[in-house]
Enzyme design. Structure first.
Site, mmCIF file in Angstrom:
data_model
loop_
_atom_site.group_PDB
_atom_site.id
_atom_site.type_symbol
_atom_site.label_atom_id
_atom_site.label_comp_id
_atom_site.label_asym_id
_atom_site.label_seq_id
_atom_site.Cartn_x
_atom_site.Cartn_y
_atom_site.Cartn_z
ATOM 1 N N LYS A 197 34.082 93.628 48.194
ATOM 2 C CA LYS A 197 35.232 93.448 48.929
ATOM 3 C C LYS A 197 36.674 93.593 48.150
ATOM 4 C CE LYS A 197 32.495 91.100 50.354
ATOM 5 N NZ LYS A 197 31.012 91.107 50.525
ATOM 6 N N TRP B 167 26.503 82.515 55.923
ATOM 7 C CA TRP B 167 26.393 84.310 55.872
ATOM 8 C C TRP B 167 24.709 84.462 56.282
ATOM 9 C CZ3 TRP B 167 24.681 87.204 51.153
ATOM 10 C CH2 TRP B 167 24.521 88.727 51.628
ATOM 11 N N ASP C 103 28.384 80.814 45.935
ATOM 12 C CA ASP C 103 28.499 82.408 46.263
ATOM 13 C C ASP C 103 29.807 82.651 46.362
ATOM 14 O OD1 ASP C 103 28.206 84.635 47.241
ATOM 15 O OD2 ASP C 103 27.154 84.315 49.267
HETATM 16 N N1 PLA Z 1 27.905 86.523 50.077
HETATM 17 C C1 PLA Z 1 28.953 86.480 51.105
HETATM 18 C C2 PLA Z 1 29.177 85.168 51.694
HETATM 19 C C3 PLA Z 1 29.044 87.768 51.932
HETATM 20 O O1 PLA Z 1 29.800 87.495 52.920
HETATM 21 C C4 PLA Z 1 28.345 88.760 51.777
HETATM 22 C C5 PLA Z 1 28.782 90.300 52.296
HETATM 23 C C6 PLA Z 1 27.738 88.834 50.446
HETATM 24 C C7 PLA Z 1 27.532 87.760 49.612
HETATM 25 C C8 PLA Z 1 26.991 90.277 49.762
HETATM 26 O O2 PLA Z 1 27.751 91.283 49.471
HETATM 27 P P1 PLA Z 1 27.483 92.281 48.528
HETATM 28 O O3 PLA Z 1 25.927 92.438 48.302
HETATM 29 O O4 PLA Z 1 27.911 93.555 49.168
HETATM 30 O O5 PLA Z 1 28.109 91.747 47.370
HETATM 31 N N2 PLA Z 1 28.928 90.127 53.627
HETATM 32 C C9 PLA Z 1 29.222 91.231 54.460
HETATM 33 C C10 PLA Z 1 28.096 92.300 54.348
HETATM 34 C C11 PLA Z 1 30.586 91.628 54.226
HETATM 35 C C12 PLA Z 1 26.899 91.903 54.615
HETATM 36 O O6 PLA Z 1 26.380 91.269 55.503
HETATM 37 O O7 PLA Z 1 26.013 92.609 53.555
HETATM 38 C C13 PLA Z 1 29.341 90.626 55.852
HETATM 39 O O8 PLA Z 1 29.712 91.420 56.836
HETATM 40 O O9 PLA Z 1 28.882 89.364 56.045
#
Ligand code: PLA
Length: 454
Positions: free
Chosen positions: A299, A182, A263
């Site tokens: 989510k 991510w 995570d």
């Molecule tokens: N960890 C992972 C692996 C994630 O994909 C995301 C969110 C988070 C943590 C954190 O989300 P939160 O802070 O809202 O709990 N990833 C998203 C959004 C859905 C983003 O980038 O913030 C994504 O599109 O990858």
């Protein structure tokens, strides 16, 4: 206070009209700056030269994920499609508020609870249910009080707290993150001042897990490293280790005295089952290992903007857990003081009420099911429309919200510039933002970008 500010402001004007000031020829903006300087005593006359103190600050690039939504909004094309951020949409491509969340909201409104500060560690009822949801209510670590749980600002804020803990108490220790991962993981550890490196994860040749590379890199990491693992539905690849592979990963982490750091941002969203999706974390805990785990309700409960999640540190003794919790609170206090209450109450009410809890499970299954349906339809369209013989079955093998298409940056640019399909430049598409009706259009875009752009 207010009157003294006013009087100093009027004195300034007074001076100008009487011609007593030395501001001859000064323009309106400069006079404003001058007045502000008189009013608030912050800006000296030097600032009136219109040279910003912030001149040296350069423009930051757009965020690779959230910036995609901004670009999408600016596009007026009728066929545009936002597959950037991982946010669940309905078949009509509208944002979705879970019915169970609406019910919990109504109950909260009726209760009319106060809005006083939460304790630094968050809402006690939330912290209890969130740890139970992750580890299982009858997990011995709960009864033994070996888990330090602190409510965080969703997954991101919870990861940030853990990163600060590592920086403070494990100086020089490295965090190993998967390649790819991510996009925000690197930012989080960079900002916390925690060194990180990558372990191999994705093999483009097989469009699958590079398990040997992963194991070799975890083995080669300095003893006592923190190994960041995606609990389920790996982002961005959608490829998870099998249960057997998880066991081997745990063996190596244990051998090397590393700390597993999960995570888990998609619990329940990968398979539709909260328990099944927590099995990786639970297996490590069952081995008696100390584990860090960051949770998110963005989510699985659609609480994106409520910023609700938690950091859990499973320790080998209740005393260690109490000390860790005290230090997490100490880190949180100067960062944001204490967390917001609304999302915490929603989660606590839903998980703590058996009727609402089963309704949530049904809705989560529905959401996970819709994503599976579009995954299948996209695969069907890709395979029937592409006559080149390319194997698109990886789309079906991946799980969770995303599909990792393998498209390179130029091909992703073509997806956006020609087809108005917005996605991240690593080739990831969010299937949660796709409808059955749009699968054919998306397949056309992917096939064109894959074959006609090098
Ligand atoms: N960890 C992972 C692996 C994630 O994909 C995301 C969110 C988070 C943590 C954190 O989300 P939160 O802070 O809202 O709990 N990833 C998203 C959004 C859905 C983003 O980038 O913030 C994504 O599109 O990858």
């Amino acid at each position: 206070m207010a009157s003294s500010v006013l009087s100093s402001a009027s004195l300034s004007f007074h001076g100008i009209h009487k011609g007593k000031s030395n501001l001859g020829g000064i323009n309106k903006g400069k006079i404003d700056t001058f007045i502000k300087s008189k009013c608030f005593g912050r800006i000296s006359m030097v600032a009136a030269s219109n040279v910003s103190r912030f001149e040296g600050i350069t423009m930051a690039p757009p965020d690779p994920i959230l910036g995609v939504s901004e670009a999408f909004k600016a596009d007026n094309h009728e066929l545009k499609l936002n597959l950037g951020v991982g946010a669940y949409r309905t078949e009509e491509l509208q944002p979705y508020v879970l019915n169970v969340v609406k019910k919990a909201d109504k109950l909260l409104l009726e209760k009319g609870e106060n809005r006083e500060y939460l304790p630094i560690e968050g809402l006690a009822a939330f912290n209890k249910v969130t740890a139970e949801l992750l580890f299982g209510a009858d997990n011995p670590v709960m009864k033994q009080q070996r888990v330090a749980t602190v409510q965080g600002l969703s997954g991101t804020g919870s990861l940030r707290l853990a990163a600060a803990l590592i920086e403070r108490y494990f100086p020089g220790a490295k965090v190993l993150i998967s390649a790819p991962t991510w996009g925000n993981h690197k930012n989080i550890f960079n900002d916390a001042g925690v060194p990180w490196s990558e372990y191999r994860y994705y093999d483009p040749k097989t469009v699958g897990l590079d398990f040997e590379g992963m194991i070799a890199d975890i083995k080669a990491a300095p003893e006592g490293s923190f190994i960041l693992l995606h609990g389920c539905a790996h982002n961005p690849t959608g490829i998870d280790p099998t249960p057997e592979q998880w066991e081997i990963i745990a063996d190596v982490i244990q051998e090397k005295n590393h700390v597993p750091f999960f995570d888990i941002a998609y619990q329940g969203f990968a398979s539709g089952s909260l328990d099944a999706d927590a099995s990786s974390v639970r297996m490590f805990v069952a081995r008696g290992m100390e584990v860090i785990a960051a949770q998110s309700y963005s989510k699985n409960l659609g609480l994106y903007a409520e910023r609700i999640g938690a950091i859990n540190v499973v320790c080998s003794s209740p005393e260690a857990a109490a000390r860790v919790k005290s230090q997490l609170k100490r880190i949180a206090r100067p960062m944001y003081s204490n967390p917001p209450v609304h999302g915490a109450r929603i989660v606590a009410n839903i998980v703590g009420d058996s009727t609402l809890f089963s309704e949530w499970n049904a809705e989560m299954e529905m959401m996970a099911g819709r994503i599976k349906n579009v995954r299948h339809k996209l695969f069907d369209n890709l395979s029937s429309k592409d006559k080149s013989g390319k194997d698109w079955s990886f789309v079906l093998k991946q799980i969770g919200m995303f599909s990792f298409t393998g498209l390179n940056k130029a091909q992703c640019d073509n997806m956006t510039n020609k087809w108005h399909v917005y996605m991240t430049k690593d080739g990831r598409i969010s299937l949660a933002g796709l409808s059955l009706a749009k699968c054919e259009y998306l397949a056309d875009a992917i096939i064109d970008s894959y074959h006609n752009v090098s």
